[in-house]
Design a protein around this motif. Structure first.
Motif, PDB file in Angstrom:
ATOM      1  N   ILE A  40      -5.706  40.579 -10.873  1.00  0.00           N
ATOM      2  CA  ILE A  40      -4.735  41.404 -11.587  1.00  0.00           C
ATOM      3  C   ILE A  40      -5.340  41.745 -12.954  1.00  0.00           C
ATOM      4  N   GLY A  41      -5.303  43.019 -13.305  1.00  0.00           N
ATOM      5  CA  GLY A  41      -5.881  43.474 -14.574  1.00  0.00           C
ATOM      6  C   GLY A  41      -7.329  43.922 -14.455  1.00  0.00           C
ATOM      7  N   SER A  42      -7.883  43.831 -13.234  1.00  0.00           N
ATOM      8  CA  SER A  42      -9.279  44.238 -13.054  1.00  0.00           C
ATOM      9  C   SER A  42      -9.405  45.762 -13.052  1.00  0.00           C
ATOM     10  N   ASN A  43     -10.607  46.233 -13.234  1.00  0.00           N
ATOM     11  CA  ASN A  43     -10.916  47.657 -13.274  1.00  0.00           C
ATOM     12  C   ASN A  43     -10.658  48.264 -11.890  1.00  0.00           C
ATOM     13  N   ILE A  78      -2.080  46.059   2.510  1.00  0.00           N
ATOM     14  CA  ILE A  78      -2.009  45.696   1.096  1.00  0.00           C
ATOM     15  C   ILE A  78      -1.618  46.956   0.344  1.00  0.00           C
ATOM     16  N   PHE A  79      -0.699  46.809  -0.584  1.00  0.00           N
ATOM     17  CA  PHE A  79      -0.306  47.906  -1.457  1.00  0.00           C
ATOM     18  C   PHE A  79      -0.749  47.555  -2.870  1.00  0.00           C
ATOM     19  N   LEU A  80      -1.444  48.482  -3.507  1.00  0.00           N
ATOM     20  CA  LEU A  80      -2.016  48.266  -4.833  1.00  0.00           C
ATOM     21  C   LEU A  80      -1.406  49.250  -5.822  1.00  0.00           C
ATOM     22  N   GLN A  81      -1.056  48.770  -7.003  1.00  0.00           N
ATOM     23  CA  GLN A  81      -0.541  49.653  -8.047  1.00  0.00           C
ATOM     24  C   GLN A  81      -1.560  49.714  -9.183  1.00  0.00           C
ATOM     25  N   GLU A  82      -1.995  50.935  -9.470  1.00  0.00           N
ATOM     26  CA  GLU A  82      -2.952  51.178 -10.554  1.00  0.00           C
ATOM     27  C   GLU A  82      -2.207  51.821 -11.708  1.00  0.00           C
ATOM     28  N   TRP A  83      -2.476  51.344 -12.908  1.00  0.00           N
ATOM     29  CA  TRP A  83      -1.891  51.914 -14.120  1.00  0.00           C
ATOM     30  C   TRP A  83      -2.893  51.763 -15.246  1.00  0.00           C
ATOM     31  N   GLN A  84      -3.167  52.846 -15.925  1.00  0.00           N
ATOM     32  CA  GLN A  84      -4.106  52.871 -17.040  1.00  0.00           C
ATOM     33  C   GLN A  84      -5.473  52.319 -16.637  1.00  0.00           C
ATOM     34  N   LYS A  86      -6.247  50.062 -14.454  1.00  0.00           N
ATOM     35  CA  LYS A  86      -6.277  48.639 -14.088  1.00  0.00           C
ATOM     36  C   LYS A  86      -5.356  48.368 -12.904  1.00  0.00           C
ATOM     37  N   LEU A  87      -5.667  47.311 -12.157  1.00  0.00           N
ATOM     38  CA  LEU A  87      -4.799  46.841 -11.077  1.00  0.00           C
ATOM     39  C   LEU A  87      -3.666  46.025 -11.701  1.00  0.00           C
ATOM     40  N   HIS A  88      -2.433  46.441 -11.474  1.00  0.00           N
ATOM     41  CA  HIS A  88      -1.288  45.735 -12.056  1.00  0.00           C
ATOM     42  C   HIS A  88      -0.399  45.073 -11.022  1.00  0.00           C
ATOM     43  N   GLN A 139       3.671  37.505 -12.236  1.00  0.00           N
ATOM     44  CA  GLN A 139       4.759  37.006 -11.409  1.00  0.00           C
ATOM     45  C   GLN A 139       4.282  37.032  -9.965  1.00  0.00           C
ATOM     46  N   GLY A 140       4.585  35.993  -9.224  1.00  0.00           N
ATOM     47  CA  GLY A 140       4.301  35.945  -7.797  1.00  0.00           C
ATOM     48  C   GLY A 140       5.605  35.934  -7.026  1.00  0.00           C
ATOM     49  N   ILE A 141       5.659  36.701  -5.954  1.00  0.00           N
ATOM     50  CA  ILE A 141       6.884  36.764  -5.145  1.00  0.00           C
ATOM     51  C   ILE A 141       6.522  36.606  -3.675  1.00  0.00           C
ATOM     52  N   TYR A 142       7.275  35.757  -2.997  1.00  0.00           N
ATOM     53  CA  TYR A 142       7.199  35.632  -1.551  1.00  0.00           C
ATOM     54  C   TYR A 142       8.510  36.198  -1.002  1.00  0.00           C
ATOM     55  N   ALA A 143       8.453  37.421  -0.475  1.00  0.00           N
ATOM     56  CA  ALA A 143       9.630  38.078   0.100  1.00  0.00           C
ATOM     57  C   ALA A 143       9.674  37.765   1.591  1.00  0.00           C
ATOM     58  N   TYR A 144      10.771  37.181   2.023  1.00  0.00           N
ATOM     59  CA  TYR A 144      10.879  36.735   3.411  1.00  0.00           C
ATOM     60  C   TYR A 144      12.009  37.389   4.189  1.00  0.00           C
ATOM     61  N   SER A 145      12.833  38.195   3.554  1.00  0.00           N
ATOM     62  CA  SER A 145      14.008  38.713   4.243  1.00  0.00           C
ATOM     63  C   SER A 145      13.684  39.806   5.255  1.00  0.00           C
ATOM     64  N   LEU A 146      12.721  40.635   4.986  1.00  0.00           N
ATOM     65  CA  LEU A 146      12.301  41.686   5.916  1.00  0.00           C
ATOM     66  C   LEU A 146      10.800  41.555   6.140  1.00  0.00           C
ATOM     67  N   GLY A 147      10.414  40.736   7.065  1.00  0.00           N
ATOM     68  CA  GLY A 147       8.993  40.487   7.276  1.00  0.00           C
ATOM     69  C   GLY A 147       8.484  39.507   6.243  1.00  0.00           C
ATOM     70  N   THR A 148       7.190  39.551   5.993  1.00  0.00           N
ATOM     71  CA  THR A 148       6.586  38.662   5.007  1.00  0.00           C
ATOM     72  C   THR A 148       5.731  39.475   4.062  1.00  0.00           C
ATOM     73  N   THR A 149       6.108  39.475   2.794  1.00  0.00           N
ATOM     74  CA  THR A 149       5.323  40.142   1.766  1.00  0.00           C
ATOM     75  C   THR A 149       5.090  39.158   0.635  1.00  0.00           C
ATOM     76  N   ILE A 150       3.841  39.044   0.219  1.00  0.00           N
ATOM     77  CA  ILE A 150       3.479  38.221  -0.918  1.00  0.00           C
ATOM     78  C   ILE A 150       2.909  39.167  -1.958  1.00  0.00           C
ATOM     79  N   SER A 151       3.508  39.178  -3.153  1.00  0.00           N
ATOM     80  CA  SER A 151       3.053  40.118  -4.170  1.00  0.00           C
ATOM     81  C   SER A 151       2.805  39.415  -5.500  1.00  0.00           C
ATOM     82  N   PHE A 152       1.925  40.033  -6.278  1.00  0.00           N
ATOM     83  CA  PHE A 152       1.579  39.544  -7.598  1.00  0.00           C
ATOM     84  C   PHE A 152       1.574  40.740  -8.540  1.00  0.00           C
ATOM     85  N   THR A 153       2.293  40.620  -9.662  1.00  0.00           N
ATOM     86  CA  THR A 153       2.467  41.738 -10.587  1.00  0.00           C
ATOM     87  C   THR A 153       2.210  41.263 -12.009  1.00  0.00           C
ATOM     88  N   SER A 154       1.487  42.083 -12.765  1.00  0.00           N
ATOM     89  CA  SER A 154       1.229  41.736 -14.165  1.00  0.00           C
ATOM     90  C   SER A 154       2.520  41.802 -14.968  1.00  0.00           C
TER      91      SER A 154
END
Length: 169
Positions: A40-43, A78-84, A86-88, A139-154
């Motif tokens: 997270i925060g990488s180029n 995998i879904f990636l969000q780029e802002w400015q 950087k990977l956020h 922040q790390g999130i383990y979403a379990y209600s609709l499938g399995t998603t593990i996400s990390f956000t700056s």
């Protein structure tokens, strides 16, 4: 008596084979994800140069200047969000029904994204479990209600989104 002994041996042998198979699958799944671990925060241009990314329109995108991308992996998307530049944010959608492999992948990802901090502040709201980093970086999130998603956000982008959503705070 011999038949009973043979049945016990067959049962133990089958159990050991199943356990070995599950361990091998978990190790393979972890190895499969290794190239898709990003800091997270990488180029972001480094990620774009190594992978074929599909641009995505997010249903909820509070920061209009940020962009979302999708990347296919052998164990899901995998879904990636780029802002400015950087990977956020990164969200792993795990596509397996094997509960043991799923647990191992969740533990593996949370361990990989733990970077000089501990995961604290566990909150389960019935849809996902949220963890904060002890150094207030992600922040790390383990979403379990609709499938399995593990996400990390700056926390940087989370704070920027909060200012947009709630300007009077």
């Amino acid at each position: 008596m011999f038949k009973v002994l043979m049945l016990v041996v067959a049962f133990v042998s089958t159990s050991i084979n199943n356990l070995s198979y599950a361990e091998t699958n978990t190790l393979n799944a972890n190895k499969v994800l290794e190239p898709f671990i990003f800091e997270i925060g990488s180029n972001f241009s480094d990620i774009q140069s190594k992978f074929s990314l599909e641009i995505r329109n997010s249903g909820v995108n509070f920061i209009k200047e940020s962009k979302w991308y999708k990347l296919n992996t052998p164990v899901g998307f995998i879904f990636l969000q780029e802002w400015q530049g950087k990977l956020h944010s990164i969200a792993y959608e795990i596509d397996t029904d094997n509960i043991e492999i799923k647990k191992e992948l969740i533990n593996y990802l949370f361990e990989k994204y733990k970077n000089n901090f501990e995961w604290i502040g566990r909150v389960d709201n019935g849809f996902y479990i949220s963890y904060e980093s002890s150094n207030d970086s992600i922040q790390g999130i383990y979403a379990y209600s609709l499938g399995t998603t593990i996400s990390f956000t700056s926390n940087e982008i989370r704070k920027a989104e909060t200012k947009i959503r709630f300007p009077n705070l």
